[in-house]
Design a protein around this motif. Structure first.
Motif, PDB file in Angstrom:
ATOM      1  N   ASP A  47       0.827  -1.210   0.000  1.00 11.39           N
ATOM      2  CA  ASP A  47       0.000   0.000   0.000  1.00 11.39           C
ATOM      3  C   ASP A  47       0.858   1.256   0.000  1.00 11.39           C
ATOM      4  O   ASP A  47       0.565   2.218  -0.713  1.00 11.39           O
ATOM      5  CB  ASP A  47      -0.920   0.018   1.225  1.00 11.39           C
ATOM      6  CG  ASP A  47      -2.104  -0.930   1.097  1.00 11.39           C
ATOM      7  OD1 ASP A  47      -2.475  -1.281  -0.033  1.00 11.39           O
ATOM      8  OD2 ASP A  47      -2.657  -1.326   2.144  1.00 11.39           O
ATOM      9  N   LEU A  48       1.909   1.252   0.802  1.00 13.12           N
ATOM     10  CA  LEU A  48       2.800   2.411   0.864  1.00 13.12           C
ATOM     11  C   LEU A  48       3.410   2.694  -0.507  1.00 13.12           C
ATOM     12  O   LEU A  48       3.501   3.850  -0.936  1.00 13.12           O
ATOM     13  CB  LEU A  48       3.904   2.164   1.896  1.00 13.12           C
ATOM     14  CG  LEU A  48       4.950   3.269   2.079  1.00 13.12           C
ATOM     15  CD1 LEU A  48       4.290   4.584   2.496  1.00 13.12           C
ATOM     16  CD2 LEU A  48       5.997   2.845   3.105  1.00 13.12           C
ATOM     17  N   GLY A  57       6.898   5.906  -1.412  1.00 15.15           N
ATOM     18  CA  GLY A  57       6.418   6.101  -0.053  1.00 15.15           C
ATOM     19  C   GLY A  57       6.503   7.516   0.467  1.00 15.15           C
ATOM     20  O   GLY A  57       6.307   7.748   1.661  1.00 15.15           O
ATOM     21  N   ARG A  58       6.753   8.494  -0.388  1.00 14.74           N
ATOM     22  CA  ARG A  58       6.943   9.874   0.100  1.00 14.74           C
ATOM     23  C   ARG A  58       5.684  10.726  -0.049  1.00 14.74           C
ATOM     24  O   ARG A  58       5.248  11.344   0.911  1.00 14.74           O
ATOM     25  CB  ARG A  58       8.137  10.515  -0.613  1.00 14.74           C
ATOM     26  CG  ARG A  58       9.462   9.921  -0.123  1.00 14.74           C
ATOM     27  CD  ARG A  58      10.673  10.525  -0.821  1.00 14.74           C
ATOM     28  NE  ARG A  58      11.907  10.094  -0.169  1.00 14.74           N
ATOM     29  CZ  ARG A  58      12.517   8.928  -0.378  1.00 14.74           C
ATOM     30  NH1 ARG A  58      11.988   8.052  -1.229  1.00 14.74           N
ATOM     31  NH2 ARG A  58      13.624   8.618   0.248  1.00 14.74           N
ATOM     32  N   SER A  74       6.350   2.151   9.833  1.00 12.35           N
ATOM     33  CA  SER A  74       6.464   0.749   9.429  1.00 12.35           C
ATOM     34  C   SER A  74       5.221  -0.024   9.848  1.00 12.35           C
ATOM     35  O   SER A  74       4.413   0.455  10.656  1.00 12.35           O
ATOM     36  CB  SER A  74       7.699   0.111  10.075  1.00 12.35           C
ATOM     37  OG  SER A  74       7.510   0.022  11.485  1.00 12.35           O
ATOM     38  N   ALA A  75       5.104  -1.233   9.316  1.00 11.02           N
ATOM     39  CA  ALA A  75       4.009  -2.113   9.713  1.00 11.02           C
ATOM     40  C   ALA A  75       4.083  -2.415  11.206  1.00 11.02           C
ATOM     41  O   ALA A  75       3.060  -2.519  11.887  1.00 11.02           O
ATOM     42  CB  ALA A  75       4.070  -3.406   8.899  1.00 11.02           C
ATOM     43  N   ASN A  76       5.296  -2.554  11.722  1.00  8.20           N
ATOM     44  CA  ASN A  76       5.464  -2.833  13.146  1.00  8.20           C
ATOM     45  C   ASN A  76       4.920  -1.684  13.992  1.00  8.20           C
ATOM     46  O   ASN A  76       4.215  -1.908  14.979  1.00  8.20           O
ATOM     47  CB  ASN A  76       6.939  -3.064  13.457  1.00  8.20           C
ATOM     48  CG  ASN A  76       7.148  -3.622  14.849  1.00  8.20           C
ATOM     49  OD1 ASN A  76       6.887  -4.791  15.099  1.00  8.20           O
ATOM     50  ND2 ASN A  76       7.619  -2.795  15.768  1.00  8.20           N
ATOM     51  N   GLU A  77       5.216  -0.445  13.582  1.00  8.12           N
ATOM     52  CA  GLU A  77       4.721   0.726  14.325  1.00  8.12           C
ATOM     53  C   GLU A  77       3.198   0.765  14.324  1.00  8.12           C
ATOM     54  O   GLU A  77       2.570   1.048  15.349  1.00  8.12           O
ATOM     55  CB  GLU A  77       5.260   2.019  13.710  1.00  8.12           C
ATOM     56  CG  GLU A  77       6.634   2.415  14.194  1.00  8.12           C
ATOM     57  CD  GLU A  77       7.001   3.836  13.763  1.00  8.12           C
ATOM     58  OE1 GLU A  77       6.078   4.652  13.529  1.00  8.12           O
ATOM     59  OE2 GLU A  77       8.193   4.112  13.658  1.00  8.12           O
ATOM     60  N   PRO A 163      12.097   3.686   1.466  1.00  7.72           N
ATOM     61  CA  PRO A 163      13.189   3.916   2.414  1.00  7.72           C
ATOM     62  C   PRO A 163      13.376   2.692   3.307  1.00  7.72           C
ATOM     63  O   PRO A 163      12.400   2.031   3.684  1.00  7.72           O
ATOM     64  CB  PRO A 163      12.693   5.123   3.227  1.00  7.72           C
ATOM     65  CG  PRO A 163      11.693   5.790   2.344  1.00  7.72           C
ATOM     66  CD  PRO A 163      11.043   4.704   1.548  1.00  7.72           C
ATOM     67  N   GLU A 164      14.612   2.402   3.662  1.00  3.88           N
ATOM     68  CA  GLU A 164      14.919   1.168   4.393  1.00  3.88           C
ATOM     69  C   GLU A 164      14.167   1.074   5.715  1.00  3.88           C
ATOM     70  O   GLU A 164      13.724  -0.014   6.112  1.00  3.88           O
ATOM     71  CB  GLU A 164      16.428   1.074   4.644  1.00  3.88           C
ATOM     72  CG  GLU A 164      16.858  -0.274   5.173  1.00  3.88           C
ATOM     73  CD  GLU A 164      18.362  -0.415   5.253  1.00  3.88           C
ATOM     74  OE1 GLU A 164      18.819  -1.348   5.935  1.00  3.88           O
ATOM     75  OE2 GLU A 164      19.073   0.408   4.638  1.00  3.88           O
ATOM     76  N   ASP A 165      13.974   2.219   6.398  1.00  2.00           N
ATOM     77  CA  ASP A 165      13.318   2.170   7.704  1.00  2.00           C
ATOM     78  C   ASP A 165      11.810   1.948   7.602  1.00  2.00           C
ATOM     79  O   ASP A 165      11.131   1.805   8.617  1.00  2.00           O
ATOM     80  CB  ASP A 165      13.611   3.445   8.502  1.00  2.00           C
ATOM     81  CG  ASP A 165      12.950   4.679   7.904  1.00  2.00           C
ATOM     82  OD1 ASP A 165      12.817   4.751   6.667  1.00  2.00           O
ATOM     83  OD2 ASP A 165      12.568   5.580   8.674  1.00  2.00           O
ATOM     84  N   ARG A 166      11.276   1.920   6.375  1.00  2.00           N
ATOM     85  CA  ARG A 166       9.846   1.686   6.196  1.00  2.00           C
ATOM     86  C   ARG A 166       9.539   0.218   5.897  1.00  2.00           C
ATOM     87  O   ARG A 166       8.373  -0.176   5.853  1.00  2.00           O
ATOM     88  CB  ARG A 166       9.298   2.588   5.088  1.00  2.00           C
ATOM     89  CG  ARG A 166       9.655   4.051   5.299  1.00  2.00           C
ATOM     90  CD  ARG A 166       8.545   4.973   4.920  1.00  2.00           C
ATOM     91  NE  ARG A 166       7.387   4.859   5.793  1.00  2.00           N
ATOM     92  CZ  ARG A 166       6.376   5.731   5.817  1.00  2.00           C
ATOM     93  NH1 ARG A 166       6.397   6.780   5.019  1.00  2.00           N
ATOM     94  NH2 ARG A 166       5.354   5.568   6.619  1.00  2.00           N
TER      95      ARG A 166
END
Length: 206
Positions: A47-48, A57-58, A74-77, A163-166
């Motif tokens: 989705d992102l 994703g921006r 992120s999905a975890n967040e 982005p890697e953190d996403r």
């Protein structure tokens, strides 16, 4: 296959319920399943990518999606936020599961709530599990005397644009627990479907 109908997002849950409840003896159903936790992570990241203007994703395509993906990196967040003490953050996370019109909302329990899943016809409902895609698909094709084809490949090649953190590489225990609780309809439907299989190798509902 003649008259093949694919039920996907929008009002697919209503149309699928109508198709099942009309009880036409010529209908054959194919139910695709996936581990709900893995599916949620995949849905968040897809989705992102797919709902952002450039796929990175921006910039999101609308304000609702922008708020969701702006609040949760992120999905975890997002999954952890389902029990966040801050009510606004918790409600936003919950709305992603229930009212966002994202793939996160459209899980198996949305497509096939347990009362509808219970009406799937015996002997004419075929299960294809993502985790066993090659073998389950081959069994279905053989059962219909159809030519065998290779199983589809993953769409993960889009992830390098995010982005890697996403991208969620691991989920916390809290996130896993919250996903299970928030996806109660999906787990109930999976349990119902599995209870109708005659053995672990079966792919046709009894």
């Amino acid at each position: 296959m003649p008259d093949l109908h694919v039920y996907h997002v929008h009002d697919a849950n209503l149309r699928l319920a109508d198709a099942i409840l009309r009880r036409d003896p010529s209908d054959i159903f194919i139910v695709l399943t996936r581990d709900p936790v893995a599916r949620f992570v995949s849905a968040f990241e897809w989705d992102l990518h797919s709902k952002s203007v450039d796929g990175d994703g921006r910039r999101l395509q609308n304000e609702v999606w922008g708020r969701i993906f702006g609040a949760f990196r992120s999905a975890n967040e997002l999954a952890e936020a389902l029990t966040d003490p801050a009510s606004k953050r918790r409600q936003l996370a919950f709305s992603a599961f229930t009212a966002s019109k994202l793939h996160m909302q459209f899980d198996l329990g949305w497509y096939l709530p347990p009362p509808i899943a219970a009406e799937l016809p015996a002997g004419r409902t075929h299960l294809i599990r993502t985790e066993r895609l090659g073998s389950d698909l081959a069994r279905f094709l053989a059962s219909q005397d159809l030519r065998e084809v290779e199983a589809p490949v993953t769409k993960n090649d889009y992830k390098h644009r995010l982005p890697e953190d996403r991208v969620t590489k691991t989920l916390s225990d809290l996130a896993r627990r919250n996903i299970r609780l928030a996806s109660h309809g999906t787990y109930a439907t999976l349990s119902l479907i599995e209870s109708r299989l005659t053995d672990p190798e079966a792919t046709v509902l009894g």
